[in-house]
Scaffold this motif. Structure first.
Motif, PDB file in Angstrom:
ATOM      1  N   LEU A   1      18.279  -6.252 -13.857  1.00  0.00           N
ATOM      2  CA  LEU A   1      17.785  -5.069 -13.162  1.00  0.00           C
ATOM      3  C   LEU A   1      18.518  -3.788 -13.536  1.00  0.00           C
ATOM      4  O   LEU A   1      17.951  -2.700 -13.424  1.00  0.00           O
ATOM      5  N   ASP A   2      19.762  -3.881 -13.957  1.00  0.00           N
ATOM      6  CA  ASP A   2      20.568  -2.674 -14.059  1.00  0.00           C
ATOM      7  C   ASP A   2      20.097  -1.719 -15.151  1.00  0.00           C
ATOM      8  O   ASP A   2      20.541  -0.575 -15.184  1.00  0.00           O
ATOM      9  N   ARG A   3      19.202  -2.137 -16.015  1.00  0.00           N
ATOM     10  CA  ARG A   3      18.702  -1.245 -17.056  1.00  0.00           C
ATOM     11  C   ARG A   3      17.233  -0.866 -16.841  1.00  0.00           C
ATOM     12  O   ARG A   3      16.601  -0.294 -17.742  1.00  0.00           O
ATOM     13  N   TYR A   4      16.720  -1.189 -15.672  1.00  0.00           N
ATOM     14  CA  TYR A   4      15.306  -0.970 -15.407  1.00  0.00           C
ATOM     15  C   TYR A   4      15.101  -0.264 -14.067  1.00  0.00           C
ATOM     16  O   TYR A   4      15.943  -0.356 -13.170  1.00  0.00           O
ATOM     17  N   ALA A   5      13.981   0.405 -13.967  1.00  0.00           N
ATOM     18  CA  ALA A   5      13.520   0.889 -12.678  1.00  0.00           C
ATOM     19  C   ALA A   5      12.520  -0.115 -12.127  1.00  0.00           C
ATOM     20  O   ALA A   5      11.755  -0.713 -12.873  1.00  0.00           O
ATOM     21  N   ILE A   6      12.547  -0.302 -10.823  1.00  0.00           N
ATOM     22  CA  ILE A   6      11.586  -1.169 -10.147  1.00  0.00           C
ATOM     23  C   ILE A   6      10.801  -0.317  -9.162  1.00  0.00           C
ATOM     24  O   ILE A   6      11.379   0.367  -8.312  1.00  0.00           O
ATOM     25  N   GLY A   7       9.503  -0.358  -9.292  1.00  0.00           N
ATOM     26  CA  GLY A   7       8.644   0.409  -8.404  1.00  0.00           C
ATOM     27  C   GLY A   7       7.777  -0.488  -7.549  1.00  0.00           C
ATOM     28  O   GLY A   7       7.471  -1.621  -7.926  1.00  0.00           O
ATOM     29  N   TRP A   8       7.417   0.024  -6.389  1.00  0.00           N
ATOM     30  CA  TRP A   8       6.472  -0.638  -5.498  1.00  0.00           C
ATOM     31  C   TRP A   8       5.207   0.212  -5.431  1.00  0.00           C
ATOM     32  O   TRP A   8       5.270   1.410  -5.163  1.00  0.00           O
ATOM     33  N   PHE A   9       4.095  -0.442  -5.660  1.00  0.00           N
ATOM     34  CA  PHE A   9       2.792   0.201  -5.639  1.00  0.00           C
ATOM     35  C   PHE A   9       1.897  -0.544  -4.653  1.00  0.00           C
ATOM     36  O   PHE A   9       2.156  -1.700  -4.323  1.00  0.00           O
ATOM     37  N   ARG A  10       0.852   0.112  -4.231  1.00  0.00           N
ATOM     38  CA  ARG A  10      -0.125  -0.579  -3.393  1.00  0.00           C
ATOM     39  C   ARG A  10      -1.528  -0.090  -3.731  1.00  0.00           C
ATOM     40  O   ARG A  10      -1.721   1.041  -4.187  1.00  0.00           O
ATOM     41  N   GLN A  11      -2.481  -0.969  -3.480  1.00  0.00           N
ATOM     42  CA  GLN A  11      -3.870  -0.610  -3.701  1.00  0.00           C
ATOM     43  C   GLN A  11      -4.702  -1.182  -2.564  1.00  0.00           C
ATOM     44  O   GLN A  11      -4.758  -2.409  -2.369  1.00  0.00           O
ATOM     45  N   ALA A  12      -5.325  -0.295  -1.823  1.00  0.00           N
ATOM     46  CA  ALA A  12      -6.218  -0.684  -0.739  1.00  0.00           C
ATOM     47  C   ALA A  12      -7.648  -0.754  -1.269  1.00  0.00           C
ATOM     48  O   ALA A  12      -7.968  -0.112  -2.279  1.00  0.00           O
ATOM     49  N   PRO A  13      -8.508  -1.514  -0.614  1.00  0.00           N
ATOM     50  CA  PRO A  13      -9.901  -1.617  -1.075  1.00  0.00           C
ATOM     51  C   PRO A  13     -10.554  -0.254  -1.197  1.00  0.00           C
ATOM     52  O   PRO A  13     -10.485   0.569  -0.268  1.00  0.00           O
ATOM     53  N   GLY A  14     -11.171  -0.002  -2.344  1.00  0.00           N
ATOM     54  CA  GLY A  14     -11.880   1.249  -2.558  1.00  0.00           C
ATOM     55  C   GLY A  14     -10.999   2.448  -2.843  1.00  0.00           C
ATOM     56  O   GLY A  14     -11.509   3.574  -2.933  1.00  0.00           O
ATOM     57  N   LYS A  15      -9.692   2.221  -2.963  1.00  0.00           N
ATOM     58  CA  LYS A  15      -8.768   3.325  -3.213  1.00  0.00           C
ATOM     59  C   LYS A  15      -8.013   3.104  -4.517  1.00  0.00           C
ATOM     60  O   LYS A  15      -7.907   1.985  -5.006  1.00  0.00           O
ATOM     61  N   GLU A  16      -7.485   4.204  -5.046  1.00  0.00           N
ATOM     62  CA  GLU A  16      -6.681   4.099  -6.251  1.00  0.00           C
ATOM     63  C   GLU A  16      -5.300   3.538  -5.920  1.00  0.00           C
ATOM     64  O   GLU A  16      -4.805   3.674  -4.801  1.00  0.00           O
ATOM     65  N   ARG A  17      -4.705   2.922  -6.904  1.00  0.00           N
ATOM     66  CA  ARG A  17      -3.343   2.439  -6.742  1.00  0.00           C
ATOM     67  C   ARG A  17      -2.385   3.622  -6.594  1.00  0.00           C
ATOM     68  O   ARG A  17      -2.525   4.615  -7.296  1.00  0.00           O
ATOM     69  N   GLU A  18      -1.442   3.503  -5.674  1.00  0.00           N
ATOM     70  CA  GLU A  18      -0.475   4.566  -5.463  1.00  0.00           C
ATOM     71  C   GLU A  18       0.945   4.009  -5.513  1.00  0.00           C
ATOM     72  O   GLU A  18       1.212   2.898  -5.072  1.00  0.00           O
ATOM     73  N   GLY A  19       1.845   4.817  -6.044  1.00  0.00           N
ATOM     74  CA  GLY A  19       3.259   4.460  -6.026  1.00  0.00           C
ATOM     75  C   GLY A  19       3.844   4.833  -4.674  1.00  0.00           C
ATOM     76  O   GLY A  19       3.715   5.972  -4.245  1.00  0.00           O
ATOM     77  N   VAL A  20       4.480   3.889  -3.995  1.00  0.00           N
ATOM     78  CA  VAL A  20       5.016   4.170  -2.678  1.00  0.00           C
ATOM     79  C   VAL A  20       6.532   4.250  -2.649  1.00  0.00           C
ATOM     80  O   VAL A  20       7.103   4.929  -1.796  1.00  0.00           O
ATOM     81  N   SER A  21       7.198   3.573  -3.571  1.00  0.00           N
ATOM     82  CA  SER A  21       8.657   3.582  -3.560  1.00  0.00           C
ATOM     83  C   SER A  21       9.167   3.081  -4.899  1.00  0.00           C
ATOM     84  O   SER A  21       8.440   2.446  -5.663  1.00  0.00           O
ATOM     85  N   CYS A  22      10.417   3.396  -5.185  1.00  0.00           N
ATOM     86  CA  CYS A  22      11.062   2.836  -6.371  1.00  0.00           C
ATOM     87  C   CYS A  22      12.570   2.886  -6.185  1.00  0.00           C
ATOM     88  O   CYS A  22      13.088   3.597  -5.306  1.00  0.00           O
ATOM     89  N   ILE A  23      13.250   2.113  -7.025  1.00  0.00           N
ATOM     90  CA  ILE A  23      14.703   2.099  -7.008  1.00  0.00           C
ATOM     91  C   ILE A  23      15.184   1.964  -8.440  1.00  0.00           C
ATOM     92  O   ILE A  23      14.633   1.190  -9.231  1.00  0.00           O
ATOM     93  N   SER A  24      16.190   2.752  -8.772  1.00  0.00           N
ATOM     94  CA  SER A  24      16.736   2.708 -10.113  1.00  0.00           C
ATOM     95  C   SER A  24      17.698   1.549 -10.260  1.00  0.00           C
ATOM     96  O   SER A  24      18.488   1.276  -9.370  1.00  0.00           O
ATOM     97  N   GLY A  25      17.632   0.887 -11.396  1.00  0.00           N
ATOM     98  CA  GLY A  25      18.492  -0.256 -11.610  1.00  0.00           C
ATOM     99  C   GLY A  25      19.950   0.103 -11.766  1.00  0.00           C
ATOM    100  O   GLY A  25      20.816  -0.678 -11.388  1.00  0.00           O
ATOM    101  N   ARG A  26      20.236   1.288 -12.301  1.00  0.00           N
ATOM    102  CA  ARG A  26      21.641   1.623 -12.566  1.00  0.00           C
ATOM    103  C   ARG A  26      22.267   2.409 -11.425  1.00  0.00           C
ATOM    104  O   ARG A  26      23.318   2.044 -10.918  1.00  0.00           O
TER     105      ARG A  26
END
Length: 127
Positions: free
Chosen positions: A29-54
């Protein structure tokens, strides 16, 4: 081979809490970013949160700020999304994703850069 596996999705009542997990394999993980996304029915995917690995710096979309918290456990190579005060509008399939940081202090909220995805986990908030 880089792989992400989400878990923890469930049916929960409004006001309840869930913790999603994103287990990473094939990279550290320490060299990567990890993001959380969500997609509801009929909606576009959205980024809701992320955390940097380093740096462990985090980002939250306005819709979840103050309710969701991202964290990571490097020993377990796992990232978590703690979701509190859940609302019906949080109902969606939640995905974790990653991209390799071009340098350690790069910001994790560059959402178009995410290029490796998990399979998703369903979160339903309903009474």
């Amino acid at each position: 081979q880089l792989q992400l596996v989400e878990s923890g999705g469930d049916l929960v009542q409004p006001g309840g809490s869930l913790r999603l997990s994103c287990a990473a394999s094939g990279f550290t993980l320490d060299r990567y970013a990890i993001g959380w996304f969500r997609q509801a029915p009929g909606k576009e995917r959205e980024g809701v949160s992320c955390i940097s690995g380093r740096t462990r710096s985090t980002f939250y979309a306005a819709s979840v700020k103050g309710r969701f918290t991202a964290s990571r456990d490097n020993a377990k190579n796992t990232v978590y999304l703690q979701m509190n005060s859940l609302k019906p509008e949080d109902t969606a399939i939640y995905y974790c994703a990653t991209f390799a940081l071009p340098y350690p202090s790069y910001y994790c909220s560059d959402f178009p850069r995410y290029n490796n995805w998990g399979q998703g986990t369903q979160v339903t908030v309903s009474s």
